[in-house]
Design a protein around this motif. Structure first.
Motif, PDB file in Angstrom:
ATOM      1  N   TYR A  79       1.456   1.891  57.668  1.00  0.00           N
ATOM      2  CA  TYR A  79       2.710   1.183  58.295  1.00  0.00           C
ATOM      3  C   TYR A  79       3.943   1.286  57.135  1.00  0.00           C
ATOM      4  N   LEU A  80       5.212   1.433  57.656  1.00  0.00           N
ATOM      5  CA  LEU A  80       6.124   1.487  57.025  1.00  0.00           C
ATOM      6  C   LEU A  80       6.688   0.181  56.398  1.00  0.00           C
ATOM      7  N   THR A  81       7.118  -0.054  55.139  1.00  0.00           N
ATOM      8  CA  THR A  81       7.556  -1.174  54.743  1.00  0.00           C
ATOM      9  C   THR A  81       9.042  -0.426  53.654  1.00  0.00           C
ATOM     10  N   LYS A  82       9.746  -1.587  53.329  1.00  0.00           N
ATOM     11  CA  LYS A  82      10.886  -1.249  52.477  1.00  0.00           C
ATOM     12  C   LYS A  82      10.862  -2.230  51.280  1.00  0.00           C
ATOM     13  N   THR A  83      11.245  -1.593  50.202  1.00  0.00           N
ATOM     14  CA  THR A  83      11.533  -2.307  48.938  1.00  0.00           C
ATOM     15  C   THR A  83      12.895  -2.982  49.028  1.00  0.00           C
ATOM     16  N   LYS A  84      13.246  -4.113  47.896  1.00  0.00           N
ATOM     17  CA  LYS A  84      14.561  -4.796  48.045  1.00  0.00           C
ATOM     18  C   LYS A  84      15.575  -3.786  47.948  1.00  0.00           C
TER      19      LYS A  84
END
Length: 212
Positions: A79-84
């Protein structure tokens, strides 16, 4: 704390995965065997991907594990996540359970695909075709191959094998070949006649019929 034997194995696995996939691949181990704590990360490889280190935590997955129903929680893969700072990660969360099915840890993989996504966006317009989807045409090495490719294509145009073709079907196929210039190839008439099981006289009569 997680069992030493299990922890040693997980750290060894984390290092192996990180080495296999390189510096863009972060592998994290969270220890949830005790009550809620703010320093759940007990091992991490390539922590620069998310700017985290040992002693940091928790993540959203950790909160889910601590406060959700453990029987309803399932491993979450790809699944996709994002960094700050907005970088895109392809992530996987694996829940580690004890014999009572209680979640005691998390093994997580976060792969930075930001650059790969940019490459994909750049390449997609180049490799996208506007013609209808179908089998890619082969590039012939010589005129003999070219003729055979045209003959095969003429059969596909009719949509049935030669033994099942009617006279009209063969006329249609031969018209296709004539329109594509196949008869300009040396000895094309012999090969086309043989393929369709007709004489050369019949071949040319079909050509005349198709031009009426």
């Amino acid at each position: 704390m997680l069992d030493n034997t299990l922890l040693t194995f997980l750290k060894h696995l984390a290092k192996g995965i990180a080495l296999q996939f390189g510096p863009n691949c972060e592998v994290v181990i969270h220890d949830l065997s005790d009550s809620y704590k703010e320093n759940s990360i007990i091992a991490i490889e390539n922590g620069h991907v998310t700017s985290r280190k040992i002693g940091d935590g928790p993540s959203m997955a950790v909160l889910d594990a601590l406060h959700g129903d453990p029987e309803k929680l399932e491993d979450h893969t790809s699944y996709l996540t994002k960094t700050k700072d907005g970088r895109i990660l392809k992530s996987t969360t694996i829940y580690i359970r004890n014999e009572e099915r209680k979640i005691i840890g998390i093994f997580a993989i976060n792969y930075d695909i930001t650059d790969l996504t940019m490459v994909k966006n750049a390449i997609t317009p180049i490799i996208t075709v506007t013609s209808p989807k179908g089998e890619a045409n082969r590039i012939p090495q010589n005129v003999s191959d070219l003729l055979m490719e045209l003959i095969e294509e003429s059969t596909r145009q009719v949509g049935k094998p030669v033994p099942l073709m009617t006279r009209e079907d063969k006329i249609k196929a031969i018209k296709f070949l004539n329109d594509r210039g196949a008869l300009l190839i040396t000895k094309a008439g012999d090969k086309i006649s043989k393929h369709f099981g007709i004489s050369k006289y019949t071949l040319y009569s079909y050509i005349d019929s198709s031009s009426d």
